[in-house]
Scaffold this motif. Structure first.
Motif, PDB file in Angstrom:
ATOM      1  N   LYS A   1      67.563 -15.048 -27.646  1.00  0.00           N
ATOM      2  CA  LYS A   1      66.945 -16.382 -27.553  1.00  0.00           C
ATOM      3  C   LYS A   1      67.516 -17.365 -28.571  1.00  0.00           C
ATOM      4  CE  LYS A   1      62.559 -14.734 -25.708  1.00  0.00           C
ATOM      5  NZ  LYS A   1      61.105 -14.691 -25.913  1.00  0.00           N
TER       6      LYS A   1
ATOM      7  N   GLN B   1      65.714 -14.027 -18.952  1.00  0.00           N
ATOM      8  CA  GLN B   1      64.953 -15.156 -18.433  1.00  0.00           C
ATOM      9  C   GLN B   1      63.526 -14.756 -18.115  1.00  0.00           C
ATOM     10  OE1 GLN B   1      67.534 -16.169 -15.109  1.00  0.00           O
ATOM     11  NE2 GLN B   1      65.934 -15.604 -13.674  1.00  0.00           N
TER      12      GLN B   1
ATOM     13  N   GLN C   1      62.451 -20.394 -18.869  1.00  0.00           N
ATOM     14  CA  GLN C   1      63.247 -20.036 -20.048  1.00  0.00           C
ATOM     15  C   GLN C   1      64.438 -19.186 -19.626  1.00  0.00           C
ATOM     16  OE1 GLN C   1      60.264 -17.979 -22.467  1.00  0.00           O
ATOM     17  NE2 GLN C   1      60.696 -19.508 -24.043  1.00  0.00           N
TER      18      GLN C   1
END
Length: 151
Positions: free
Chosen positions: A95, A112, A116
């Protein structure tokens, strides 16, 4: 009395059949709300990409460039799935890693959930990519059966 017993037995069989059918339902990655881990490769002369997707519920899929559907590849054990997601989220820190250096032939690892999306892409010949990513990619690809692996 016999009719009542027969009706109860029929309902029981129907409930068991419904439960067994729901356990076999396959969730598609494009409609899955949970976490997904992706690994794949592409490029070269054709530019085609093959992506393998592991859902946090253990289901594994493949999607090749141009495919309109996902090919289910089975279900992985919970402990293995947990290790992969821990490696991506904690060891690789996907991330927060920003690395997008594709080449003629590239590999990638992605994560994912909902909107996001995080992805790290590197050339096959790249030596500057953080070392945890090729290791995660290789471990992920080792999970894919040879009979369905596309290079």
């Amino acid at each position: 009395m016999q009719r009542l017993a027969l009706l109860i037995a029929a309902l029981g069989v129907g409930l068991l059949a419904a439960q067994s059918c729901t356990k076999r339902l396959v969730t598609r990655p494009d409609s899955y709300a949970g976490r997904q881990l992706l690994a794949g490769s592409g490029g070269g002369f054709t530019g085609f990409t093959t992506t393998y997707i592991l859902l946090d519920n253990g289901q594994l899929f493949r999607k090749h460039h141009g495919d309109t559907t996902y090919l289910p590849l089975g279900k992985q054990k919970r402990a293995l799935v947990r290790r992969f997601f821990t490696a991506a989220e904690d060891t690789c820190q996907i991330k927060t890693t920003r690395y997008d250096q594709p080449g003629n032939r590239s590999r990638f690892v992605g994560w994912q959930q909902g909107e996001q999306t995080y992805r790290v892409t590197w050339s096959v010949a790249d030596t500057a990519v953080p070392a945890a990513y090729p290791a995660l990619y290789n471990a992920f690809m080792a999970m894919i059966p040879d009979s369905v692996r596309l290079n």
